[in-house]
Write a protein that holds these residues in place. Structure first.
Motif, PDB file in Angstrom:
ATOM      1  N   LEU A 175     -44.506 -55.152  -0.869  1.00  0.00           N
ATOM      2  CA  LEU A 175     -43.714 -55.138   0.361  1.00  0.00           C
ATOM      3  C   LEU A 175     -42.676 -56.263   0.407  1.00  0.00           C
ATOM      4  O   LEU A 175     -42.033 -56.479   1.432  1.00  0.00           O
ATOM      5  N   LYS A 176     -42.530 -56.969  -0.691  1.00  0.00           N
ATOM      6  CA  LYS A 176     -41.651 -58.141  -0.713  1.00  0.00           C
ATOM      7  C   LYS A 176     -40.217 -57.792  -0.308  1.00  0.00           C
ATOM      8  O   LYS A 176     -39.595 -58.473   0.523  1.00  0.00           O
ATOM      9  N   LYS A 177     -39.664 -56.735  -0.863  1.00  0.00           N
ATOM     10  CA  LYS A 177     -38.285 -56.348  -0.552  1.00  0.00           C
ATOM     11  C   LYS A 177     -38.161 -55.883   0.898  1.00  0.00           C
ATOM     12  O   LYS A 177     -37.196 -56.228   1.594  1.00  0.00           O
ATOM     13  N   THR A 178     -39.131 -55.109   1.356  1.00  0.00           N
ATOM     14  CA  THR A 178     -39.107 -54.627   2.736  1.00  0.00           C
ATOM     15  C   THR A 178     -39.183 -55.778   3.722  1.00  0.00           C
ATOM     16  O   THR A 178     -38.448 -55.824   4.713  1.00  0.00           O
ATOM     17  N   THR A 179     -40.060 -56.736   3.440  1.00  0.00           N
ATOM     18  CA  THR A 179     -40.215 -57.901   4.311  1.00  0.00           C
ATOM     19  C   THR A 179     -38.939 -58.739   4.348  1.00  0.00           C
ATOM     20  O   THR A 179     -38.505 -59.176   5.423  1.00  0.00           O
ATOM     21  N   ALA A 180     -38.323 -58.958   3.191  1.00  0.00           N
ATOM     22  CA  ALA A 180     -37.092 -59.748   3.121  1.00  0.00           C
ATOM     23  C   ALA A 180     -35.971 -59.079   3.911  1.00  0.00           C
ATOM     24  O   ALA A 180     -35.185 -59.750   4.604  1.00  0.00           O
ATOM     25  N   LYS A 181     -35.908 -57.769   3.841  1.00  0.00           N
ATOM     26  CA  LYS A 181     -34.877 -57.018   4.563  1.00  0.00           C
ATOM     27  C   LYS A 181     -35.056 -57.164   6.070  1.00  0.00           C
ATOM     28  O   LYS A 181     -34.082 -57.380   6.802  1.00  0.00           O
ATOM     29  N   GLU A 182     -36.301 -57.070   6.537  1.00  0.00           N
ATOM     30  CA  GLU A 182     -36.547 -57.191   7.973  1.00  0.00           C
ATOM     31  C   GLU A 182     -36.312 -58.622   8.462  1.00  0.00           C
ATOM     32  O   GLU A 182     -35.861 -58.830   9.591  1.00  0.00           O
ATOM     33  N   TYR A 183     -36.620 -59.591   7.622  1.00  0.00           N
ATOM     34  CA  TYR A 183     -36.376 -60.990   7.989  1.00  0.00           C
ATOM     35  C   TYR A 183     -34.873 -61.246   8.141  1.00  0.00           C
ATOM     36  O   TYR A 183     -34.437 -61.909   9.095  1.00  0.00           O
ATOM     37  N   ARG A 188     -32.602 -59.065   8.897  1.00  0.00           N
ATOM     38  CA  ARG A 188     -32.149 -58.369  10.100  1.00  0.00           C
ATOM     39  C   ARG A 188     -32.442 -59.188  11.351  1.00  0.00           C
ATOM     40  O   ARG A 188     -31.598 -59.324  12.242  1.00  0.00           O
ATOM     41  N   MET A 189     -33.658 -59.745  11.420  1.00  0.00           N
ATOM     42  CA  MET A 189     -34.018 -60.549  12.590  1.00  0.00           C
ATOM     43  C   MET A 189     -33.212 -61.839  12.642  1.00  0.00           C
ATOM     44  O   MET A 189     -32.817 -62.290  13.735  1.00  0.00           O
ATOM     45  N   LYS A 190     -32.934 -62.428  11.495  1.00  0.00           N
ATOM     46  CA  LYS A 190     -32.190 -63.690  11.463  1.00  0.00           C
ATOM     47  C   LYS A 190     -30.754 -63.491  11.922  1.00  0.00           C
ATOM     48  O   LYS A 190     -30.119 -64.426  12.439  1.00  0.00           O
ATOM     49  N   ARG A 191     -30.223 -62.272  11.722  1.00  0.00           N
ATOM     50  CA  ARG A 191     -28.879 -61.992  12.233  1.00  0.00           C
ATOM     51  C   ARG A 191     -28.874 -61.922  13.761  1.00  0.00           C
ATOM     52  O   ARG A 191     -27.853 -62.161  14.399  1.00  0.00           O
ATOM     53  N   TYR A 192     -30.063 -61.603  14.315  1.00  0.00           N
ATOM     54  CA  TYR A 192     -30.161 -61.487  15.767  1.00  0.00           C
ATOM     55  C   TYR A 192     -30.484 -62.824  16.433  1.00  0.00           C
ATOM     56  O   TYR A 192     -29.955 -63.141  17.500  1.00  0.00           O
ATOM     57  N   THR A 193     -31.377 -63.612  15.817  1.00  0.00           N
ATOM     58  CA  THR A 193     -31.796 -64.871  16.416  1.00  0.00           C
ATOM     59  C   THR A 193     -32.108 -65.911  15.340  1.00  0.00           C
ATOM     60  O   THR A 193     -32.521 -65.554  14.227  1.00  0.00           O
ATOM     61  N   THR A 242     -39.560 -70.057  16.161  1.00  0.00           N
ATOM     62  CA  THR A 242     -40.817 -69.419  16.554  1.00  0.00           C
ATOM     63  C   THR A 242     -40.807 -67.936  16.221  1.00  0.00           C
ATOM     64  O   THR A 242     -41.772 -67.400  15.660  1.00  0.00           O
ATOM     65  N   VAL A 243     -39.709 -67.275  16.561  1.00  0.00           N
ATOM     66  CA  VAL A 243     -39.592 -65.837  16.287  1.00  0.00           C
ATOM     67  C   VAL A 243     -39.658 -65.571  14.788  1.00  0.00           C
ATOM     68  O   VAL A 243     -40.421 -64.700  14.325  1.00  0.00           O
ATOM     69  N   LEU A 244     -38.894 -66.311  14.011  1.00  0.00           N
ATOM     70  CA  LEU A 244     -38.842 -66.070  12.567  1.00  0.00           C
ATOM     71  C   LEU A 244     -40.168 -66.429  11.892  1.00  0.00           C
ATOM     72  O   LEU A 244     -40.603 -65.741  10.961  1.00  0.00           O
ATOM     73  N   ARG A 245     -40.817 -67.470  12.383  1.00  0.00           N
ATOM     74  CA  ARG A 245     -42.110 -67.860  11.826  1.00  0.00           C
ATOM     75  C   ARG A 245     -43.154 -66.782  12.116  1.00  0.00           C
ATOM     76  O   ARG A 245     -43.941 -66.401  11.227  1.00  0.00           O
ATOM     77  N   ASN A 246     -43.159 -66.278  13.344  1.00  0.00           N
ATOM     78  CA  ASN A 246     -44.124 -65.242  13.697  1.00  0.00           C
ATOM     79  C   ASN A 246     -43.816 -63.913  13.022  1.00  0.00           C
ATOM     80  O   ASN A 246     -44.733 -63.127  12.737  1.00  0.00           O
ATOM     81  N   LEU A 247     -42.542 -63.661  12.768  1.00  0.00           N
ATOM     82  CA  LEU A 247     -42.185 -62.454  12.018  1.00  0.00           C
ATOM     83  C   LEU A 247     -42.785 -62.519  10.619  1.00  0.00           C
ATOM     84  O   LEU A 247     -43.361 -61.540  10.127  1.00  0.00           O
ATOM     85  N   LYS A 248     -42.660 -63.678   9.971  1.00  0.00           N
ATOM     86  CA  LYS A 248     -43.248 -63.843   8.638  1.00  0.00           C
ATOM     87  C   LYS A 248     -44.756 -63.645   8.689  1.00  0.00           C
ATOM     88  O   LYS A 248     -45.341 -63.039   7.791  1.00  0.00           O
ATOM     89  N   ARG A 249     -45.380 -64.189   9.729  1.00  0.00           N
ATOM     90  CA  ARG A 249     -46.831 -64.026   9.868  1.00  0.00           C
ATOM     91  C   ARG A 249     -47.208 -62.543   9.984  1.00  0.00           C
ATOM     92  O   ARG A 249     -48.208 -62.106   9.416  1.00  0.00           O
ATOM     93  N   SER A 250     -46.413 -61.789  10.726  1.00  0.00           N
ATOM     94  CA  SER A 250     -46.744 -60.387  10.958  1.00  0.00           C
ATOM     95  C   SER A 250     -46.512 -59.514   9.732  1.00  0.00           C
ATOM     96  O   SER A 250     -47.141 -58.463   9.590  1.00  0.00           O
TER      97      SER A 250
END
Length: 289
Positions: free
Chosen positions: A215-223, A225-230, A234-242
């Motif tokens: 899932l490494k590529k999928t996770t990096a892509k979603e990270y 996307r979220m980083k472009r938004y915020t 805290t949000v980015l750390r919890n995203l990685k956790r999830s």
């Protein structure tokens, strides 16, 4: 004529060596993670065949397959599923909302069973902004709490119990089970299935953690996307956790079982309602002699 025979003999010898080497390499890939199924668009799909139990038996190939969601499958992917891996039953752990957003495989000869593990009909469905707001309020141990819920919540228990019903009646062909990413709901399902088949906890943990690789590529892509938004830490750390598989998460599930039922054996008996005969039947169906 003599040189022709020598050429043929050398060719046969080289073929034998190469074939043997390939078989050795393939066997190594099935020690704890099973074998990866190389779909064009679907990550984290694995045949559990080859995984070894405590008493030295192995899970049969083309019988138990774990996966991420089966959306956007190519014709070749469908062929891999139905012809090469002989999938005849699909258990879809996703919510109604997740399925509406990304419909799964619907193919003649394959039975699709919607088996939502989470009670919320729109679990896992959210916009980026809404997801960011949710992540901003999460405690650092929210994934451990989620895994405990998967083990203790009555609706989750009912879902996994029904999963075992279909496993018990699957006499031939492969049964494939999946959620969206094939990591959390599917990870706990795999923990329970492998435990019922007598696979050691250490092997189960290794199998679970392999999701991080696929899932490494999928996770990096979603990270990204979220980083472009915020840029909220805290949000980015919890995203990685999830998005990762962590030993702490699966251990939280094991701890919940120990607290609630004492042992995995008792949990399988009391919560999954698997009798000794049911366990024997499962092992007969899915393990080599």
């Amino acid at each position: 004529m003599k040189s022709l025979r020598q050429i043929i003999d050398r060719t046969l010898l080289i073929t034998t060596i190469l074939t043997g080497s390939f078989m050795v390499c393939s066997a190594k890939t099935t020690s704890s993670s099973g074998s990866i199924i190389h779909f064009s668009t679907i990550p984290n799909a694995r045949d559990l065949g080859g995984i070894q139990t405590k008493n030295g038996q192995h899970i049969r190939r083309n019988r138990l397959i774990r996966s991420a969601a089966l959306s956007r499958l190519t014709h070749h992917d469908q062929w891999l599923l139905t012809k090469q891996h002989r999938v005849t039953v699909i258990l879809d752990f996703r919510s109604t909302g997740e399925i509406k957003r990304a419909p799964g495989l619907r193919k003649s000869g394959v039975r699709h069973i919607h088996l939502p593990i989470m009670k919320e009909p729109y679990f896992g469905v959210h916009t980026t902004s809404r997801y960011a707001k949710q992540l901003a309020t999460k405690q650092p141990n929210f994934m451990e709490q989620f895994y405990q819920k998967l083990i203790l919540d009555p609706h989750c228990i009912k879902g996994y119990r029904t999963m075992f019903h279909y496993l018990r009646i699957q006499k031939s062909g492969a049964i494939l089970y999946h959620c969206t990413y094939g990591k959390d709901r599917t990870g706990v399902a795999t923990m329970l299935i492998l435990s019922s088949l007598g696979v050691p906890k250490a092997t189960i943990m290794k199998n679970y953690l392999v999701s991080n690789r696929y899932l490494k590529k999928t996770t990096a892509k979603e990270y990204r996307r979220m980083k472009r938004y915020t840029h909220s830490k805290t949000v980015l750390r919890n995203l990685k956790r999830s998005k990762r598989a962590s030993p702490a998460y699966l251990n939280a599930a094991y701890s919940a079982i120990d607290r609630h039922d004492g042992t995995m054996k008792h949990y399988l008996h009391h919560q999954m309602r698997l009798s000794s005969h049911d366990i024997q039947q499962l092992r007969k169906r899915y393990l080599t002699k």
